[in-house]
Design an enzyme around this catalytic site. Structure first.
Site, PDB file in Angstrom:
ATOM      1  N   VAL A 194      -2.886  -5.063  -2.430  1.00  0.00           N
ATOM      2  CA  VAL A 194      -2.754  -3.744  -3.045  1.00  0.00           C
ATOM      3  C   VAL A 194      -2.985  -2.627  -2.029  1.00  0.00           C
ATOM      4  CG1 VAL A 194      -3.279  -2.525  -5.155  1.00  0.00           C
ATOM      5  CG2 VAL A 194      -3.852  -4.908  -4.986  1.00  0.00           C
ATOM      6  N   ILE A 195      -4.048  -2.749  -1.223  1.00  0.00           N
ATOM      7  CA  ILE A 195      -4.340  -1.677  -0.264  1.00  0.00           C
ATOM      8  C   ILE A 195      -3.248  -1.631   0.813  1.00  0.00           C
ATOM      9  CG2 ILE A 195      -5.953  -0.869   1.525  1.00  0.00           C
ATOM     10  CD1 ILE A 195      -8.237  -1.910  -0.157  1.00  0.00           C
ATOM     11  N   GLU A 214       1.374 -10.788   6.324  1.00  0.00           N
ATOM     12  CA  GLU A 214       0.699 -11.407   5.178  1.00  0.00           C
ATOM     13  C   GLU A 214       0.624 -12.927   5.369  1.00  0.00           C
ATOM     14  OE1 GLU A 214      -0.853 -10.701   2.137  1.00  0.00           O
ATOM     15  OE2 GLU A 214      -0.854 -12.877   1.875  1.00  0.00           O
ATOM     16  N   ASP A 324     -17.389  -4.798  -9.072  1.00  0.00           N
ATOM     17  CA  ASP A 324     -16.897  -5.575  -7.926  1.00  0.00           C
ATOM     18  C   ASP A 324     -17.914  -6.599  -7.428  1.00  0.00           C
ATOM     19  OD1 ASP A 324     -14.640  -4.010  -7.983  1.00  0.00           O
ATOM     20  OD2 ASP A 324     -14.762  -3.344  -5.904  1.00  0.00           O
ATOM     21  N   ALA A 332     -11.484  -0.573 -10.932  1.00  0.00           N
ATOM     22  CA  ALA A 332     -12.410   0.445 -11.424  1.00  0.00           C
ATOM     23  C   ALA A 332     -12.565   0.381 -12.941  1.00  0.00           C
ATOM     24  CB  ALA A 332     -11.913   1.823 -11.005  1.00  0.00           C
ATOM     25  N   HIS A 456      12.735  10.412 -27.466  1.00  0.00           N
ATOM     26  CA  HIS A 456      13.938  10.398 -26.642  1.00  0.00           C
ATOM     27  C   HIS A 456      14.149  11.759 -26.006  1.00  0.00           C
ATOM     28  CE1 HIS A 456      17.937   9.518 -25.206  1.00  0.00           C
ATOM     29  NE2 HIS A 456      18.320  10.693 -25.705  1.00  0.00           N
TER      30      HIS A 456
HETATM   31  P1  FAD Z   1     -18.176   0.723  -6.044  1.00  0.00           P
HETATM   32  O1  FAD Z   1     -17.188   1.717  -6.468  1.00  0.00           O
HETATM   33  O2  FAD Z   1     -17.961   0.036  -4.753  1.00  0.00           O
HETATM   34  O3  FAD Z   1     -19.571   1.480  -6.015  1.00  0.00           O
HETATM   35  C1  FAD Z   1     -20.732   0.913  -5.552  1.00  0.00           C
HETATM   36  C2  FAD Z   1     -21.648   2.007  -5.037  1.00  0.00           C
HETATM   37  O4  FAD Z   1     -22.929   1.427  -4.798  1.00  0.00           O
HETATM   38  C3  FAD Z   1     -21.220   2.622  -3.719  1.00  0.00           C
HETATM   39  O5  FAD Z   1     -21.366   4.018  -3.782  1.00  0.00           O
HETATM   40  C4  FAD Z   1     -22.191   2.036  -2.703  1.00  0.00           C
HETATM   41  O6  FAD Z   1     -22.442   2.894  -1.604  1.00  0.00           O
HETATM   42  C5  FAD Z   1     -23.421   1.902  -3.563  1.00  0.00           C
HETATM   43  N1  FAD Z   1     -24.394   0.911  -3.090  1.00  0.00           N
HETATM   44  C6  FAD Z   1     -24.184  -0.328  -2.592  1.00  0.00           C
HETATM   45  N2  FAD Z   1     -25.355  -0.949  -2.365  1.00  0.00           N
HETATM   46  C7  FAD Z   1     -26.315  -0.083  -2.731  1.00  0.00           C
HETATM   47  C8  FAD Z   1     -27.721  -0.135  -2.754  1.00  0.00           C
HETATM   48  N3  FAD Z   1     -28.394  -1.227  -2.369  1.00  0.00           N
HETATM   49  N4  FAD Z   1     -28.407   0.941  -3.194  1.00  0.00           N
HETATM   50  C9  FAD Z   1     -27.756   2.059  -3.600  1.00  0.00           C
HETATM   51  N5  FAD Z   1     -26.431   2.175  -3.608  1.00  0.00           N
HETATM   52  C10 FAD Z   1     -25.714   1.114  -3.190  1.00  0.00           C
HETATM   53  N6  FAD Z   1      -9.213   0.161  -8.518  1.00  0.00           N
HETATM   54  C11 FAD Z   1      -8.461   0.566  -9.545  1.00  0.00           C
HETATM   55  O7  FAD Z   1      -8.732   0.198 -10.689  1.00  0.00           O
HETATM   56  N7  FAD Z   1      -7.400   1.420  -9.361  1.00  0.00           N
HETATM   57  C12 FAD Z   1      -7.053   1.865  -8.122  1.00  0.00           C
HETATM   58  O8  FAD Z   1      -6.093   2.615  -7.979  1.00  0.00           O
HETATM   59  C13 FAD Z   1      -7.827   1.434  -7.012  1.00  0.00           C
HETATM   60  N8  FAD Z   1      -7.530   1.867  -5.774  1.00  0.00           N
HETATM   61  C14 FAD Z   1      -8.310   1.458  -4.719  1.00  0.00           C
HETATM   62  C15 FAD Z   1      -7.974   1.889  -3.442  1.00  0.00           C
HETATM   63  C16 FAD Z   1      -8.728   1.491  -2.356  1.00  0.00           C
HETATM   64  C17 FAD Z   1      -8.352   1.970  -0.973  1.00  0.00           C
HETATM   65  C18 FAD Z   1      -9.879   0.665  -2.556  1.00  0.00           C
HETATM   66  C19 FAD Z   1     -10.749   0.253  -1.401  1.00  0.00           C
HETATM   67  C20 FAD Z   1     -10.217   0.228  -3.827  1.00  0.00           C
HETATM   68  C21 FAD Z   1      -9.429   0.616  -4.912  1.00  0.00           C
HETATM   69  N9  FAD Z   1      -9.714   0.174  -6.207  1.00  0.00           N
HETATM   70  C22 FAD Z   1      -8.935   0.568  -7.250  1.00  0.00           C
HETATM   71  C23 FAD Z   1     -10.862  -0.702  -6.486  1.00  0.00           C
HETATM   72  C24 FAD Z   1     -12.033   0.122  -7.021  1.00  0.00           C
HETATM   73  O9  FAD Z   1     -12.361   1.114  -6.079  1.00  0.00           O
HETATM   74  C25 FAD Z   1     -13.230  -0.780  -7.274  1.00  0.00           C
HETATM   75  O10 FAD Z   1     -12.850  -1.848  -8.116  1.00  0.00           O
HETATM   76  C26 FAD Z   1     -14.334   0.001  -7.958  1.00  0.00           C
HETATM   77  O11 FAD Z   1     -14.736   1.096  -7.169  1.00  0.00           O
HETATM   78  C27 FAD Z   1     -15.535  -0.908  -8.213  1.00  0.00           C
HETATM   79  O12 FAD Z   1     -16.536  -0.166  -8.819  1.00  0.00           O
HETATM   80  P2  FAD Z   1     -18.072  -0.555  -8.663  1.00  0.00           P
HETATM   81  O13 FAD Z   1     -18.818   0.469  -9.434  1.00  0.00           O
HETATM   82  O14 FAD Z   1     -18.256  -1.979  -8.983  1.00  0.00           O
HETATM   83  O15 FAD Z   1     -18.396  -0.423  -7.106  1.00  0.00           O
HETATM   84  P1  NAI Z   2      -5.917  -7.967  -1.980  1.00  0.00           P
HETATM   85  O1  NAI Z   2      -6.652  -9.156  -2.426  1.00  0.00           O
HETATM   86  O2  NAI Z   2      -5.118  -7.187  -2.949  1.00  0.00           O
HETATM   87  O3  NAI Z   2      -4.923  -8.368  -0.812  1.00  0.00           O
HETATM   88  C1  NAI Z   2      -5.335  -8.991   0.356  1.00  0.00           C
HETATM   89  C2  NAI Z   2      -4.134  -9.676   0.972  1.00  0.00           C
HETATM   90  O4  NAI Z   2      -4.487 -10.100   2.268  1.00  0.00           O
HETATM   91  C3  NAI Z   2      -3.712 -10.919   0.195  1.00  0.00           C
HETATM   92  O5  NAI Z   2      -2.325 -10.866  -0.055  1.00  0.00           O
HETATM   93  C4  NAI Z   2      -4.118 -12.060   1.107  1.00  0.00           C
HETATM   94  O6  NAI Z   2      -3.275 -13.176   0.977  1.00  0.00           O
HETATM   95  C5  NAI Z   2      -3.994 -11.407   2.462  1.00  0.00           C
HETATM   96  N1  NAI Z   2      -4.788 -12.040   3.499  1.00  0.00           N
HETATM   97  C6  NAI Z   2      -6.027 -12.549   3.409  1.00  0.00           C
HETATM   98  N2  NAI Z   2      -6.444 -13.029   4.603  1.00  0.00           N
HETATM   99  C7  NAI Z   2      -5.431 -12.796   5.471  1.00  0.00           C
HETATM  100  C8  NAI Z   2      -5.264 -13.058   6.861  1.00  0.00           C
HETATM  101  N3  NAI Z   2      -6.206 -13.627   7.587  1.00  0.00           N
HETATM  102  N4  NAI Z   2      -4.086 -12.698   7.424  1.00  0.00           N
HETATM  103  C9  NAI Z   2      -3.115 -12.104   6.702  1.00  0.00           C
HETATM  104  N5  NAI Z   2      -3.223 -11.844   5.394  1.00  0.00           N
HETATM  105  C10 NAI Z   2      -4.373 -12.168   4.784  1.00  0.00           C
HETATM  106  O7  NAI Z   2      -6.996  -7.053  -1.229  1.00  0.00           O
HETATM  107  P2  NAI Z   2      -6.936  -5.561  -0.678  1.00  0.00           P
HETATM  108  O8  NAI Z   2      -5.544  -5.087  -0.587  1.00  0.00           O
HETATM  109  O9  NAI Z   2      -7.785  -5.568   0.524  1.00  0.00           O
HETATM  110  O10 NAI Z   2      -7.658  -4.753  -1.813  1.00  0.00           O
HETATM  111  C11 NAI Z   2      -8.952  -5.156  -2.275  1.00  0.00           C
HETATM  112  C12 NAI Z   2      -9.061  -4.968  -3.749  1.00  0.00           C
HETATM  113  O11 NAI Z   2      -9.150  -3.583  -4.067  1.00  0.00           O
HETATM  114  C13 NAI Z   2      -7.858  -5.467  -4.525  1.00  0.00           C
HETATM  115  O12 NAI Z   2      -7.979  -6.825  -4.841  1.00  0.00           O
HETATM  116  C14 NAI Z   2      -7.889  -4.646  -5.754  1.00  0.00           C
HETATM  117  O13 NAI Z   2      -8.673  -5.281  -6.704  1.00  0.00           O
HETATM  118  C15 NAI Z   2      -8.553  -3.362  -5.313  1.00  0.00           C
HETATM  119  N6  NAI Z   2      -7.534  -2.321  -5.212  1.00  0.00           N
HETATM  120  C16 NAI Z   2      -6.882  -1.948  -6.347  1.00  0.00           C
HETATM  121  C17 NAI Z   2      -5.905  -1.001  -6.301  1.00  0.00           C
HETATM  122  C18 NAI Z   2      -5.173  -0.668  -7.542  1.00  0.00           C
HETATM  123  O14 NAI Z   2      -5.625  -1.047  -8.612  1.00  0.00           O
HETATM  124  N7  NAI Z   2      -4.051   0.051  -7.472  1.00  0.00           N
HETATM  125  C19 NAI Z   2      -5.530  -0.319  -5.048  1.00  0.00           C
HETATM  126  C20 NAI Z   2      -6.255  -0.834  -3.905  1.00  0.00           C
HETATM  127  C21 NAI Z   2      -7.231  -1.780  -4.009  1.00  0.00           C
END
Ligand code: FAD
Ligand code: NAI
Length: 477
Positions: A194-195, A214, A324, A332, A456
């Site tokens: 996804v990322i 990939e 997570d 999220a 529509h």
């Molecule tokens: P997090 O959001 O990771 O929050 C955890 C928090 O805890 C952080 O602020 C961290 O600093 C803090 N923390 C950690 N350890 C400690 C500690 N010991 N004490 C105090 N604080 C601490 N998901 C979607 O559904 N839609 C999307 O479009 C989407 N896009 C994404 C894009 C990217 C680039 C990335 C990286 C992720 C994306 N995700 C998306 C995934 C989503 O961000 C996570 O699934 C979500 O943030 C998880 O929520 P969480 O509350 O479990 O943890």
């Molecule tokens: P991902 O699990 O979506 O993708 C990781 C990819 O890397 C997989 O296709 C995997 O096969 C590949 N891979 C693993 N090891 C490798 C290697 N050694 N060499 C080459 N390819 C390799 O994880 P990603 O993109 O890092 O995102 C993490 C998570 O964040 C996602 O699983 C998703 O849950 C969340 N996320 C959600 C978004 C959304 O909801 N739109 C947007 C971005 C992130």
């Protein structure tokens, strides 16, 4: 005496902050500890999602799509804009402004709901009678607070590639990928998940030459095969991402100004690519390092996740974990729903999170979204199904938008007609999928959707037509 709370949440992401708000709404004295700071050292609530995940990535996806449309799309509408220039500094500043509005919004909600916010790292110190002692550490400042219930919501961090360190200058994780100061000429991405696809799309649209490597032999293995196939076509041919599946990453050498990746292709041939920047997006791992889990016997499983039961309970009394940091998709909305459910369980209620009906969205162009089972899953499980499909090229609104790529596919049980899955590749798939989620939550049949009046012209008519198609009575195809 230490400050006392009914509920202490460790982590202020979409899991943690939502859990804290819901717990406070239910009448519990609640605190939330989060370590994230902004550039000037102020607490920045909202976790990965608001600071370096969902929200900033969508801001850059929108900006880059606007640029792409100005360069490649407006002329089709009879709009000539001349030379279009991109100002990356301004684009990044806009992104930061959106982050600030969102994170500031959480601080406001905490005040409104009387959630006490602590800045720093939270860790288990000890059990004191029926209370948990939690240490909060911010630099030299250390304090201990006590709670009856603890909710662990510490989220996740990037999975590192062995042998190469993330420096966020040349080798980037999500944080670096969202803050590249100038469009790189050649951008490498390891991982077509996804990322990789979202961030690859951003920088490709802005002019970078993007190569995505990939490991898996098939593209987007978790998606419906037909959707994955269509998406691959659009992302490679139209967005222009160079995606290679089935690679094995070899040695990575980080130079002064570039990164060399040695890799083997699916046929076993040795390849070498030199990039100006390299994004590592090979998945994420749970964040449990700082929790002092061993000291209190908190069980971390072999995948690094806090071990929980179906209700997000750990084996420790009154200790819960969500988002997570536990099993299940790293999304999220999944984290937030678990946060609400745990707060309500603490209050003695019986909420339910339906893990079978969690929507997935990938915000590429076109967008990809699905809920429920894929065709390949239904086949593997021997479930007899029927399907209806409708192309956006036959949808008036999609044509007017100039976004007529892709399709909607609905899968329904052959006997009961209950909807089992909906798969979309196309415009605003992220919004369209909600109708499917609602329908599935209410155990709707494809006939239910077929008999609902859809506005529509609207993209939702494609879902309507796919539902009609399950009964072989589509009107417009
Ligand atoms: P997090 O959001 O990771 O929050 C955890 C928090 O805890 C952080 O602020 C961290 O600093 C803090 N923390 C950690 N350890 C400690 C500690 N010991 N004490 C105090 N604080 C601490 N998901 C979607 O559904 N839609 C999307 O479009 C989407 N896009 C994404 C894009 C990217 C680039 C990335 C990286 C992720 C994306 N995700 C998306 C995934 C989503 O961000 C996570 O699934 C979500 O943030 C998880 O929520 P969480 O509350 O479990 O943890
Ligand atoms: P991902 O699990 O979506 O993708 C990781 C990819 O890397 C997989 O296709 C995997 O096969 C590949 N891979 C693993 N090891 C490798 C290697 N050694 N060499 C080459 N390819 C390799 O994880 P990603 O993109 O890092 O995102 C993490 C998570 O964040 C996602 O699983 C998703 O849950 C969340 N996320 C959600 C978004 C959304 O909801 N739109 C947007 C971005 C992130």
């Amino acid at each position: 005496m230490s400050q006392q709370f009914d509920v202490v949440v460790i982590g202020g992401g979409p899991g943690g902050y939502v859990a804290a708000i819901r717990a406070a709404q239910l009448g519990f004295s609640t605190a939330c500890i989060d370590a994230t700071k902004d550039a000037v050292g102020k607490q920045s609530l909202g976790g990965t999602c608001l600071n370096v995940g969902c929200i900033p990535s969508k801001a850059l996806l929108q900006s880059s799509e606007n640029y792409h449309n100005a360069v490649h799309g407006f002329a089709d509408h009879g709009i000539n804009v001349g030379t279009v220039k991109v100002d990356i500094a301004k684009m990044l500043a806009r992104k930061q402004d959106i982050i600030n509005k969102n994170t500031g919004g959480i601080a406001y909600l905490f005040k409104k709901n009387k959630v006490t916010s602590f800045l720093g790292y939270g860790s288990f110190k000890a059990r004191n009678g029926d209370k948990w002692q939690i240490e909060v550490k911010d630099g030299d400042k250390v304090e201990v607070i006590e709670a009856t219930h603890v909710i662990i919501a510490t989220g996740s961090k990037v999975r590192q590639l062995p042998g190469v360190a993330i420096d966020n200058q040349l080798v980037l994780d999500n944080e670096g990928a969202l803050a590249i100061p100038a469009v790189p000429k050649k951008l490498g991405v390891i991982g077509a998940g996804v990322i990789g696809l979202e961030m690859g799309s951003v920088w490709k649209r802005l002019g970078a030459d993007v190569t995505v490597l990939e490991a898996m032999p098939t593209f987007l293995g978790a998606a419906d095969e037909q959707v994955a196939k269509d998406a691959f076509k659009y992302l490679t041919k139209e967005t222009g991402l160079a995606i290679t599946n089935g690679v094995k990453i070899g040695e990575i050498k980080v130079g002064k100004k570039d990164v060399t990746v040695n890799w083997t292709d699916a046929a076993g041939a040795e390849q070498k690519s030199v990039f100006d920047k390299l994004i590592v997006s090979i998945g994420r791992v749970p964040n449990t390092d700082g929790l002092n889990a061993d000291a209190v016997g908190l069980k971390i499983n072999e995948r690094g996740q806090v071990e929980v039961d179906d209700d997000c309970r750990t084996a420790l009394p009154n200790v819960w974990a969500i988002g997570d940091v536990i099993r299940g998709p790293m999304l999220a909305h999944k984290a937030s729903e678990e946060g609400v459910a745990v707060a309500e369980r603490i209050a003695g209620q019986h909420p339910h999170v339906d893990y079978n009906v969690i929507p997935w969205v990938i915000y590429t162009s076109p967008e990809i979204a699905w809920v429920g089972k894929t065709e390949q899953q239904l086949k593997a499980e021997g479930i007899d199904y029927k399907k209806g499909q409708f192309l956006f090229s036959a949808n008036g609104r999609a044509l007017a938008l100039g976004e007529a790529k892709g399709f909607v596919k609905m899968l329904a049980d052959a006997k009961t007609d209950r909807i089992l899955g909906v798969h979309i590749v196309g415009p605003f798939a992220s919004e369209l999928i909600s109708e499917a989620v609602v329908a599935m939550e209410f155990n709707a049949s494809s006939e239910d959707i077929a008999r609902i009046v859809h506005a529509h012209p609207s993209l939702s008519e494609a879902l309507h037509e796919a539902a009609l198609g399950c009964d072989k009575r589509s009107l417009h195809s």
